[in-house]
Design a protein around this motif. Structure first.
Motif, short mmCIF file in Angstrom:
data_model
loop_
_atom_site.label_atom_id
_atom_site.label_comp_id
_atom_site.label_asym_id
_atom_site.label_seq_id
_atom_site.Cartn_x
_atom_site.Cartn_y
_atom_site.Cartn_z
N ARG A 61 -0.16 -8.41 0.94
CA ARG A 61 -0.12 -8.78 2.42
C ARG A 61 -1.30 -8.59 3.11
O ARG A 61 -1.74 -9.06 4.22
N TYR A 62 -1.95 -7.31 2.75
CA TYR A 62 -3.00 -6.95 3.33
C TYR A 62 -4.37 -7.99 3.01
O TYR A 62 -5.10 -8.47 3.82
N ALA A 63 -4.32 -8.37 1.89
CA ALA A 63 -5.30 -9.46 1.60
C ALA A 63 -5.02 -10.79 2.14
O ALA A 63 -5.93 -11.53 2.41
N ALA A 64 -3.77 -11.06 2.73
CA ALA A 64 -3.34 -12.33 3.21
C ALA A 64 -3.84 -12.01 4.81
O ALA A 64 -3.71 -12.89 5.62
N GLY A 65 -4.09 -10.89 5.15
CA GLY A 65 -4.63 -10.92 6.82
C GLY A 65 -3.54 -9.89 7.39
O GLY A 65 -3.93 -9.71 8.62
N GLU A 66 -2.61 -9.65 6.90
CA GLU A 66 -1.78 -8.61 7.69
C GLU A 66 -2.24 -7.18 7.78
O GLU A 66 -2.95 -6.68 6.52
N ARG A 67 -2.29 -6.46 8.98
CA ARG A 67 -2.73 -5.24 9.06
C ARG A 67 -1.94 -4.26 9.53
O ARG A 67 -2.17 -3.07 9.48
N ASN A 68 -0.66 -4.61 9.88
CA ASN A 68 0.34 -3.55 10.78
C ASN A 68 1.37 -3.39 9.69
O ASN A 68 2.56 -4.04 9.33
N PHE A 69 1.42 -2.06 9.21
CA PHE A 69 2.45 -1.47 8.22
C PHE A 69 2.92 -0.23 8.81
O PHE A 69 3.41 0.69 7.89
N ALA A 70 3.10 -0.10 9.99
CA ALA A 70 3.33 0.99 10.71
C ALA A 70 4.81 1.31 10.32
O ALA A 70 5.84 0.32 10.13
N GLY A 71 5.32 2.44 9.96
CA GLY A 71 6.67 2.98 9.96
C GLY A 71 7.24 2.59 8.26
O GLY A 71 8.46 2.77 7.95
N TYR A 72 6.25 2.17 7.35
CA TYR A 72 6.81 1.93 5.84
C TYR A 72 6.49 3.14 5.18
O TYR A 72 6.00 3.90 5.25
N THR A 73 7.44 3.03 4.12
CA THR A 73 7.44 3.87 2.94
C THR A 73 6.96 3.46 2.06
O THR A 73 7.35 2.23 1.47
N VAL A 74 5.58 3.91 1.65
CA VAL A 74 4.89 3.16 0.61
C VAL A 74 5.23 3.77 -0.99
O VAL A 74 5.30 4.99 -1.09
N LYS A 75 5.81 3.06 -1.88
CA LYS A 75 6.09 3.47 -3.13
C LYS A 75 5.33 2.98 -4.17
O LYS A 75 4.78 1.61 -4.08
N SER A 76 4.92 3.52 -5.22
CA SER A 76 3.92 3.09 -6.04
C SER A 76 4.64 1.92 -6.87
O SER A 76 3.83 1.02 -7.55
N GLY A 77 5.69 1.97 -7.51
CA GLY A 77 6.06 1.01 -8.33
C GLY A 77 5.23 0.76 -9.72
O GLY A 77 5.29 -0.20 -10.15
#
Length: 151
Positions: free
Chosen positions: A13-29
């Motif tokens: 999603r970042y590569a596609a231009g999205e920059r707002n990931f406020a409030g997410y829990t990022v998991k490694s998977g």
């Protein structure tokens, strides 16, 4: 309530231009968190125990993010906004924190071994951290004093 996202999806999603990931829990998977995430918004995000060695977080907004026990060794956090971050147990060995704003961050057993803290701002924090071999140049310390030297 945090929304969950896997590192792979965040990268796409970042590569596609999205920059707002406020409030997410990022998991490694099972994926490593690496690459250039300049300018990403991770306000109030949770990245507990993430392995992010060498990641590029230039001009990143990480206000109030939870980075407990993260590995950010050799990361580039130039001009990152880390105000209010929970950095307990985080490792910043040889990281570049030039111009980083660390006001009101939480430190406990945080390691800045050899980190570049040029122009970083630690105003008002209780700095329970290892600063061995860190680089200080116009660094604002918790008491408001300016420090220029190496430990």
């Amino acid at each position: 309530m945090y929304r969950k996202i896997r590192i792979r999806e965040l990268r796409e999603r970042y590569a596609a231009g999205e920059r707002n990931f406020a409030g997410y829990t990022v998991k490694s998977g099972g994926d490593e968190f690496y690459g250039d995430f300049t300018g990403i918004n991770l306000v109030n995000a949770r990245l507990d125990e993430a392995y992010m060695e060498g990641i590029i977080f230039r001009d990143t907004d990480l206000r109030s993010a939870v980075l407990v026990d993260c590995c950010l060794n050799a990361a580039d956090l130039t001009n990152a906004d880390l105000r209010g971050c929970d950095l307990r147990g985080a490792k910043f060995g040889a990281a570049n924190l030039t111009g980083a704003d660390l006001r009101d961050a939480i430190f406990n057993n945080t390691d800045f071994y050899g980190a570049n803290l040029t122009n970083a701002n630690f105003s008002g924090v209780t700095l329970n951290a290892s600063l061995r071999n860190a680089i200080f140049l116009n660094t604002i310390m918790p008491d408001g004093s300016i420090r220029t030297s190496t430990l």
